[in-house]
Design a protein around this motif. Structure first.
Motif, short mmCIF file in Angstrom:
data_model
loop_
_atom_site.label_atom_id
_atom_site.label_comp_id
_atom_site.label_asym_id
_atom_site.label_seq_id
_atom_site.Cartn_x
_atom_site.Cartn_y
_atom_site.Cartn_z
N ARG A 1 -10.75 -9.75 36.81
CA ARG A 1 -9.55 -8.91 36.89
C ARG A 1 -9.15 -8.49 35.49
NH1 ARG A 1 -6.09 -12.20 41.57
NH2 ARG A 1 -7.76 -12.25 43.11
N PHE A 2 -8.11 -9.02 34.97
CA PHE A 2 -7.63 -8.67 33.65
C PHE A 2 -8.51 -9.31 32.57
CE2 PHE A 2 -4.51 -7.58 30.48
CZ PHE A 2 -4.54 -8.64 29.57
N MET A 3 -8.73 -8.57 31.48
CA MET A 3 -9.35 -9.12 30.28
C MET A 3 -8.50 -8.71 29.09
SD MET A 3 -13.44 -8.49 30.87
CE MET A 3 -13.96 -9.84 29.81
N GLY A 4 -8.44 -9.55 28.10
CA GLY A 4 -7.59 -9.22 26.96
C GLY A 4 -8.01 -9.89 25.68
N TRP A 5 -7.49 -9.37 24.60
CA TRP A 5 -7.68 -9.95 23.26
C TRP A 5 -6.33 -10.39 22.73
CZ3 TRP A 5 -12.33 -10.94 21.23
CH2 TRP A 5 -13.44 -10.25 21.73
N TYR A 6 -6.28 -11.61 22.23
CA TYR A 6 -5.12 -12.15 21.54
C TYR A 6 -5.55 -12.49 20.12
CZ TYR A 6 -2.30 -12.80 25.78
OH TYR A 6 -1.56 -12.60 26.93
N ARG A 7 -4.57 -12.63 19.25
CA ARG A 7 -4.87 -13.10 17.91
C ARG A 7 -3.79 -14.08 17.46
NH1 ARG A 7 -4.03 -7.45 14.48
NH2 ARG A 7 -1.74 -7.35 14.64
N GLN A 8 -4.19 -14.93 16.54
CA GLN A 8 -3.26 -15.96 16.06
C GLN A 8 -3.47 -16.25 14.59
OE1 GLN A 8 -3.52 -19.76 18.14
NE2 GLN A 8 -1.36 -20.13 17.79
N VAL A 9 -2.37 -16.24 13.88
CA VAL A 9 -2.34 -16.64 12.47
C VAL A 9 -1.78 -18.05 12.43
CG1 VAL A 9 -1.35 -16.15 10.21
CG2 VAL A 9 -2.02 -14.26 11.71
N PRO A 10 -2.33 -18.93 11.61
CA PRO A 10 -1.82 -20.31 11.54
C PRO A 10 -0.31 -20.34 11.35
CG PRO A 10 -3.83 -20.14 10.29
CD PRO A 10 -3.50 -18.75 10.73
N GLY A 11 0.36 -21.15 12.16
CA GLY A 11 1.80 -21.29 12.04
C GLY A 11 2.59 -20.28 12.86
N THR A 12 1.89 -19.40 13.57
CA THR A 12 2.58 -18.42 14.41
C THR A 12 2.06 -18.50 15.83
OG1 THR A 12 0.99 -16.62 14.03
CG2 THR A 12 2.75 -16.91 12.40
N GLU A 13 2.77 -17.82 16.74
CA GLU A 13 2.35 -17.82 18.13
C GLU A 13 1.20 -16.84 18.34
OE1 GLU A 13 6.58 -18.98 20.32
OE2 GLU A 13 5.54 -17.13 20.82
N ARG A 14 0.39 -17.14 19.33
CA ARG A 14 -0.68 -16.23 19.70
C ARG A 14 -0.06 -14.96 20.30
NH1 ARG A 14 -5.73 -18.96 22.76
NH2 ARG A 14 -5.43 -20.32 20.95
N GLU A 15 -0.53 -13.80 19.88
CA GLU A 15 0.04 -12.54 20.36
C GLU A 15 -1.02 -11.69 21.02
OE1 GLU A 15 1.46 -9.86 17.35
OE2 GLU A 15 -0.38 -9.93 16.18
N LEU A 16 -0.60 -10.94 22.04
CA LEU A 16 -1.51 -10.03 22.73
C LEU A 16 -1.79 -8.83 21.83
CD1 LEU A 16 -3.02 -9.14 25.32
CD2 LEU A 16 -0.90 -7.99 26.00
N VAL A 17 -3.04 -8.53 21.65
CA VAL A 17 -3.46 -7.37 20.88
C VAL A 17 -3.74 -6.20 21.80
CG1 VAL A 17 -5.23 -6.46 19.33
CG2 VAL A 17 -4.44 -8.82 19.07
N ALA A 18 -4.53 -6.45 22.84
CA ALA A 18 -4.89 -5.40 23.78
C ALA A 18 -5.36 -6.03 25.07
CB ALA A 18 -5.98 -4.50 23.21
N GLY A 19 -5.15 -5.32 26.17
CA GLY A 19 -5.59 -5.79 27.47
C GLY A 19 -6.14 -4.66 28.29
N ILE A 20 -6.98 -5.01 29.26
CA ILE A 20 -7.59 -4.00 30.12
C ILE A 20 -7.78 -4.58 31.51
CG2 ILE A 20 -9.93 -4.66 29.36
CD1 ILE A 20 -10.67 -1.64 29.64
N THR A 21 -7.38 -3.81 32.53
CA THR A 21 -7.51 -4.27 33.90
C THR A 21 -8.87 -3.87 34.46
OG1 THR A 21 -6.65 -2.25 34.88
CG2 THR A 21 -5.04 -3.89 34.17
N SER A 22 -9.15 -4.34 35.67
CA SER A 22 -10.40 -3.96 36.31
C SER A 22 -10.42 -2.48 36.62
CB SER A 22 -10.60 -4.77 37.59
OG SER A 22 -9.50 -4.58 38.47
N GLY A 23 -9.24 -1.88 36.73
CA GLY A 23 -9.14 -0.45 36.96
C GLY A 23 -9.12 0.34 35.67
#
Length: 119
Positions: free
Chosen positions: A32-54
């Protein structure tokens, strides 16, 4: 058993480009959904981009116009083309996917790949 494996990270100069890949393998009925997150030490993981099956895409404001997410459903693989990179993009990048494995649906994460933007 489902596994996500990222590749393509590394060191790049400001203004340069990188292409990340995330390959899913194992008992996959559909993704279904696929996505990329990124994280810098000491911070929360954030969504960079996402893509659905559609093939509906979503981007963080900070990467719009510079990053492009895509997926190849036949290969169960997702990509992130990153252009005009800046030092602020330096982070560990993780891929995630919501996968139907036949008996249910689960959320899976890759091990992460380091992206460093520096001169």
């Amino acid at each position: 058993q489902v596994q996500l494996v990222e590749s393509g990270g590394g060191l790049v100069q400001p203004g340069g480009s990188l292409r990340l890949s995330c390959a899913a393998s194992g008992s996959i009925f559909s993704i279904r959904f696929m996505g990329w997150y990124r994280q810098v030490p000491g911070t929360e993981r954030e969504l960079v981009a996402g893509i659905t099956s559609g093939v509906i895409t979503k981007y963080a404001d900070s990467v719009k116009g510079r990053f492009t997410i895509s997926r190849d459903n036949a290969k169960n693989t997702m990509y992130l083309q990153m252009n005009s990179l800046s030092p602020e993009d330096t982070a560990v990048y993780y891929c995630t996917a919501k996968i139907n494995y036949g008996l249910g649906v689960g959320d899976y994460w890759g091990q992460g790949t380091q992206v460093t933007v520096s001169s």
